[in-house]
Scaffold this motif. Structure first.
Motif, mmCIF file in Angstrom:
data_model
loop_
_atom_site.group_PDB
_atom_site.id
_atom_site.type_symbol
_atom_site.label_atom_id
_atom_site.label_comp_id
_atom_site.label_asym_id
_atom_site.label_seq_id
_atom_site.Cartn_x
_atom_site.Cartn_y
_atom_site.Cartn_z
ATOM 1 N N THR A 3 0.720 -1.233 0.186
ATOM 2 C CA THR A 3 -0.119 -0.001 -0.058
ATOM 3 C C THR A 3 0.683 1.316 0.077
ATOM 4 O OG1 THR A 3 -1.847 -1.250 1.059
ATOM 5 C CG2 THR A 3 -1.720 1.138 1.566
ATOM 6 N N GLU A 121 -6.865 -2.316 6.061
ATOM 7 C CA GLU A 121 -6.965 -2.310 4.354
ATOM 8 C C GLU A 121 -8.307 -2.476 3.992
ATOM 9 O OE1 GLU A 121 -3.918 -3.962 1.996
ATOM 10 O OE2 GLU A 121 -2.781 -2.106 2.866
ATOM 11 N N ARG A 124 -9.744 -1.386 0.582
ATOM 12 C CA ARG A 124 -9.497 -2.309 -0.796
ATOM 13 C C ARG A 124 -10.916 -3.012 -1.024
ATOM 14 N NH1 ARG A 124 -4.685 -2.466 -2.687
ATOM 15 N NH2 ARG A 124 -2.691 -1.904 -1.325
ATOM 16 N N LYS A 175 -6.695 2.124 -7.052
ATOM 17 C CA LYS A 175 -7.508 1.316 -7.765
ATOM 18 C C LYS A 175 -7.471 1.240 -9.174
ATOM 19 C CE LYS A 175 -10.461 -0.707 -4.157
ATOM 20 N NZ LYS A 175 -12.012 -1.070 -4.029
ATOM 21 N N GLU A 180 -7.308 -2.818 -9.197
ATOM 22 C CA GLU A 180 -7.908 -3.688 -8.412
ATOM 23 C C GLU A 180 -9.378 -3.627 -8.448
ATOM 24 O OE1 GLU A 180 -6.400 -2.999 -4.244
ATOM 25 O OE2 GLU A 180 -4.231 -2.900 -5.230
#
Length: 184
Positions: A3, A121, A124, A175, A180
């Motif tokens: 990250t 996290e 995410r 992202k 992601e």
């Protein structure tokens, strides 16, 4: 990449644009008072939400450029909170502006890392549209704090909201950059 590495990579892109605009315009943003910075952040976040809702943009700049703008205006806001607004754009050199940018970017990254540890996290697993809503909520919180002249009873200040806005914008950029998807 972890990250922190992803954060630093997308932040470098934001900084590069900030530096180029400093070259072209100087620190013209130094004349902006805090409510004007907050309103500029609102405009960018609202445009992102509009594009998300309509599914199309009529101007040839998409969500990515607005997220970069959110990062940079959040950092401008933090700099303005620190130094106050100026009567002219000549009070800060490019070097001074970049040093202040880097200092606030690092403080905001460190805040994110502490929160990221505690929240494991969770960002995410969130939808990117939720970042937009959270950014808008933070904008409205900042506006309310401005209306109260900073005199809150239990809430964090405008600076905390700018830092959170920046971090949500960086999450969106991560992202977009690294592809992601939401883990459901």
């Amino acid at each position: 990449m972890n990250t922190e590495e992803q954060f630093r990579k997308v932040l470098a892109e934001c900084r590069e644009l900030f530096a180029k605009k400093l070259h072209d315009y100087g620190a013209a943003w130094r004349i902006m008072r805090i409510p004007s910075v907050t309103d500029q952040i609102y405009i960018k976040a609202n445009r992102i939400r509009s594009i998300e809702m309509k599914g199309v943009a009529c101007i040839d700049e998409g969500i990515r450029s607005e997220l970069i703008g959110l990062v940079n205006y959040s950092l401008i806001g933090l700099i303005q909170l620190e130094f106050g607004y100026a009567e002219t754009a000549c009070d800060m050199t490019t070097e001074q502006a970049l040093l202040a940018y880097d200092r606030w970017a690092e403080k905001t990254l460190q805040l994110m890392l502490r929160k990221n540890h505690d929240y494991d996290e969770a960002w995410r697993s969130m939808r990117t549209t939720s970042y937009t809503d959270l950014i808008l909520m933070k904008v409205f919180r900042a506006k309310q704090i401005e209306e109260l002249s900073g005199q809150t009873l239990v809430s964090e200040g405008i600076d905390a909201n700018y830092m959170d806005i920046m971090n949500y914008a960086v999450f969106g950029l991560i992202k977009m950059t690294f592809g992601e998807e939401c883990k459901e």
